[in-house]
Motif scaffolding. Structure first.
Motif, PDB file in Angstrom:
ATOM      1  N   ILE A   1      -0.271   4.475  -6.923  1.00 55.88           N
ATOM      2  CA  ILE A   1      -0.738   3.350  -7.720  1.00 55.88           C
ATOM      3  C   ILE A   1      -1.356   2.356  -6.747  1.00 55.88           C
ATOM      4  O   ILE A   1      -1.072   2.384  -5.545  1.00 55.88           O
ATOM      5  CB  ILE A   1       0.385   2.700  -8.559  1.00 55.88           C
ATOM      6  CG1 ILE A   1       1.566   2.267  -7.680  1.00 55.88           C
ATOM      7  CG2 ILE A   1       0.843   3.624  -9.656  1.00 55.88           C
ATOM      8  CD1 ILE A   1       2.693   1.605  -8.465  1.00 55.88           C
ATOM      9  N   ASP A   2      -2.204   1.487  -7.264  1.00 53.38           N
ATOM     10  CA  ASP A   2      -2.934   0.563  -6.396  1.00 53.38           C
ATOM     11  C   ASP A   2      -2.002  -0.397  -5.671  1.00 53.38           C
ATOM     12  O   ASP A   2      -0.879  -0.658  -6.118  1.00 53.38           O
ATOM     13  CB  ASP A   2      -3.940  -0.242  -7.217  1.00 53.38           C
ATOM     14  CG  ASP A   2      -5.014   0.626  -7.848  1.00 53.38           C
ATOM     15  OD1 ASP A   2      -5.310   1.694  -7.279  1.00 53.38           O
ATOM     16  OD2 ASP A   2      -5.532   0.245  -8.919  1.00 53.38           O
ATOM     17  N   LYS A   3      -2.490  -0.948  -4.586  1.00 52.38           N
ATOM     18  CA  LYS A   3      -1.714  -1.893  -3.773  1.00 52.38           C
ATOM     19  C   LYS A   3      -1.120  -3.011  -4.625  1.00 52.38           C
ATOM     20  O   LYS A   3       0.073  -3.334  -4.513  1.00 52.38           O
ATOM     21  CB  LYS A   3      -2.612  -2.494  -2.685  1.00 52.38           C
ATOM     22  CG  LYS A   3      -1.965  -3.619  -1.888  1.00 52.38           C
ATOM     23  CD  LYS A   3      -2.965  -4.290  -0.961  1.00 52.38           C
ATOM     24  CE  LYS A   3      -2.355  -5.505  -0.286  1.00 52.38           C
ATOM     25  NZ  LYS A   3      -3.338  -6.245   0.554  1.00 52.38           N
ATOM     26  N   ASP A   4      -1.920  -3.634  -5.477  1.00 55.68           N
ATOM     27  CA  ASP A   4      -1.457  -4.788  -6.235  1.00 55.68           C
ATOM     28  C   ASP A   4      -0.927  -4.423  -7.615  1.00 55.68           C
ATOM     29  O   ASP A   4      -0.718  -5.291  -8.464  1.00 55.68           O
ATOM     30  CB  ASP A   4      -2.568  -5.829  -6.354  1.00 55.68           C
ATOM     31  CG  ASP A   4      -2.865  -6.489  -5.012  1.00 55.68           C
ATOM     32  OD1 ASP A   4      -1.930  -6.625  -4.212  1.00 55.68           O
ATOM     33  OD2 ASP A   4      -4.026  -6.860  -4.773  1.00 55.68           O
ATOM     34  N   THR A   5      -0.720  -3.124  -7.861  1.00 53.74           N
ATOM     35  CA  THR A   5      -0.021  -2.667  -9.062  1.00 53.74           C
ATOM     36  C   THR A   5       1.420  -2.367  -8.676  1.00 53.74           C
ATOM     37  O   THR A   5       1.669  -1.696  -7.674  1.00 53.74           O
ATOM     38  CB  THR A   5      -0.683  -1.405  -9.637  1.00 53.74           C
ATOM     39  OG1 THR A   5      -2.037  -1.697  -9.993  1.00 53.74           O
ATOM     40  CG2 THR A   5       0.065  -0.908 -10.863  1.00 53.74           C
TER      41      THR A   5
ATOM     42  N   VAL B   1       0.853  -1.186   0.000  1.00 53.70           N
ATOM     43  CA  VAL B   1       0.000   0.000   0.000  1.00 53.70           C
ATOM     44  C   VAL B   1       0.892   1.239   0.000  1.00 53.70           C
ATOM     45  O   VAL B   1       1.963   1.247   0.616  1.00 53.70           O
ATOM     46  CB  VAL B   1      -0.920  -0.002   1.237  1.00 53.70           C
ATOM     47  CG1 VAL B   1      -1.734   1.275   1.323  1.00 53.70           C
ATOM     48  CG2 VAL B   1      -1.843  -1.218   1.204  1.00 53.70           C
ATOM     49  N   VAL B   2       0.480   2.296  -0.689  1.00 56.24           N
ATOM     50  CA  VAL B   2       1.327   3.482  -0.807  1.00 56.24           C
ATOM     51  C   VAL B   2       1.411   4.262   0.501  1.00 56.24           C
ATOM     52  O   VAL B   2       2.500   4.633   0.938  1.00 56.24           O
ATOM     53  CB  VAL B   2       0.836   4.396  -1.953  1.00 56.24           C
ATOM     54  CG1 VAL B   2       1.566   5.744  -1.927  1.00 56.24           C
ATOM     55  CG2 VAL B   2       1.054   3.715  -3.296  1.00 56.24           C
ATOM     56  N   HIS B   3       0.278   4.519   1.148  1.00 52.70           N
ATOM     57  CA  HIS B   3       0.324   5.311   2.388  1.00 52.70           C
ATOM     58  C   HIS B   3      -0.620   4.719   3.440  1.00 52.70           C
ATOM     59  O   HIS B   3      -1.562   3.996   3.115  1.00 52.70           O
ATOM     60  CB  HIS B   3      -0.019   6.786   2.125  1.00 52.70           C
ATOM     61  CG  HIS B   3      -1.411   6.997   1.601  1.00 52.70           C
ATOM     62  ND1 HIS B   3      -2.525   6.931   2.393  1.00 52.70           N
ATOM     63  CD2 HIS B   3      -1.860   7.287   0.354  1.00 52.70           C
ATOM     64  CE1 HIS B   3      -3.599   7.162   1.671  1.00 52.70           C
ATOM     65  NE2 HIS B   3      -3.228   7.381   0.430  1.00 52.70           N
ATOM     66  N   PRO B   4      -0.373   5.024   4.715  1.00 52.82           N
ATOM     67  CA  PRO B   4      -1.213   4.476   5.785  1.00 52.82           C
ATOM     68  C   PRO B   4      -2.673   4.915   5.672  1.00 52.82           C
ATOM     69  O   PRO B   4      -2.992   6.000   5.186  1.00 52.82           O
ATOM     70  CB  PRO B   4      -0.580   5.043   7.064  1.00 52.82           C
ATOM     71  CG  PRO B   4       0.829   5.357   6.684  1.00 52.82           C
ATOM     72  CD  PRO B   4       0.746   5.818   5.254  1.00 52.82           C
TER      73      PRO B   4
END
Length: 301
Positions: A136-140, A98-101
């Protein structure tokens, strides 16, 4: 540091809370309504109710309260830093991060890792999203630019808004696309059936994706995609819209698909004008091993 958002309404329409939810897709509608109720949102300098119907030319200002309940900790998480100088960092984010909390992901994010490895990060997005210019999305997987100071952040964000940055992706999609190239121009907004999804909707935000076929397989196609806009889930929704959903996509793709850890989507190329030197920099990241192995398996079938 409180985060501020400013919007001028050009094409959006509807209730104030709905429009702001579409403009800020990472914020829930209930949070938006709470901000309006607490007076953190103004339209043309006035505090209005959530059911106010926005008009073209309206100037909306939001002061986003800091999420003081979330303490963002630096974590010694390995990350691949592709480039770094005094103003900007380019990171190759792995799939699954994940990019940010957020409320559901307080640790293990890219921001947690950045805070450990990088001394300075811009403060424009507050303590929850320091340095984060785009996501970008978690799984990207793939390339992201991160700002190390506020001046750099503003210039990089302006390039995204003005569509002068370069963002190219590689994706594996279901089906065999017969034509070599195409452009998808379809507006996006929150799905009326599922608030966690995006959808093609009348009156949504403009979204344009260009694609080029790279390789065809028996039941799949490898494509290169170039974004003019960067809406939430844009590539995933657009490719589903034209009948070629991303392989492995748990939200927009079919259930029976290739084995993997999410959608086969990689941000392979990132280009931008350096905020200080003015030089246009371009970076590339190779496909992750799982992605490459999957392509080799398809070639051998």
């Amino acid at each position: 540091m409180l985060q501020e958002h400013n919007f001028i309404i050009n094409e959006e329409s509807g209730r104030l809370d709905k429009v702001l939810t579409d403009l800020l897709p990472s914020i829930t509608r209930s949070h938006i309504q709470q901000w309006i109720k607490e007076g953190n949102v103004s339209v043309n300098g006035e505090k209005l109710k959530a059911n106010y119907k926005v008009q073209q030319g309206d100037e909306i200002a939001i002061i986003e309260p800091e999420l003081v309940s979330l303490e963002v900790l630096a974590e010694n998480i390995p990350i691949e830093i592709v480039y770094q100088d005094e103003d900007v960092v380019v990171v190759n984010k792995p799939q699954g991060m994940v990019v940010h909390p957020s409320a559901g992901h307080q640790t293990g994010t890219l921001v947690n890792a950045l805070m450990y490895h990088i001394t300075d990060l811009s403060g424009i997005n507050g303590t929850i999203r320091p340095g984060i210019v785009h996501r970008i999305d978690k799984d990207t997987s793939g390339l992201l630019m991160v700002a190390k100071n506020d001046a750099a952040h503003e210039k990089l964000a302006a390039q995204l808004k003005d569509k002068t940055s370069l963002r190219e992706y590689i994706a594996l999609v279901h089906g065999v696309i017969p034509h070599e190239k195409g452009t998808i121009d379809a507006p996006l907004g929150r799905s009326k059936q599922d608030r966690k999804k995006q959808d093609i909707i009348d009156g949504g935000r403009s979204a344009v994706t260009h694609f080029t076929v790279l390789e065809r397989f028996k039941d799949f196609t490898l494509v290169s995609l170039k974004l003019e806009t960067g809406r939430t889930h844009q590539i995933r929704v657009h490719m589903k819209y034209i009948g070629y959903p991303l392989a492995g996509d748990p939200i927009y793709g079919p259930r029976k698909t290739l084995e993997g850890k999410g959608q086969f989507l990689h941000a392979t190329t990132l280009g931008f004008k350096h905020p200080t030197s003015g030089e246009f920099l371009t970076f590339e990241a190779p496909l992750p091993k799982l992605f490459e192995d999957t392509l080799n398996n398809l070639r051998n079938m």
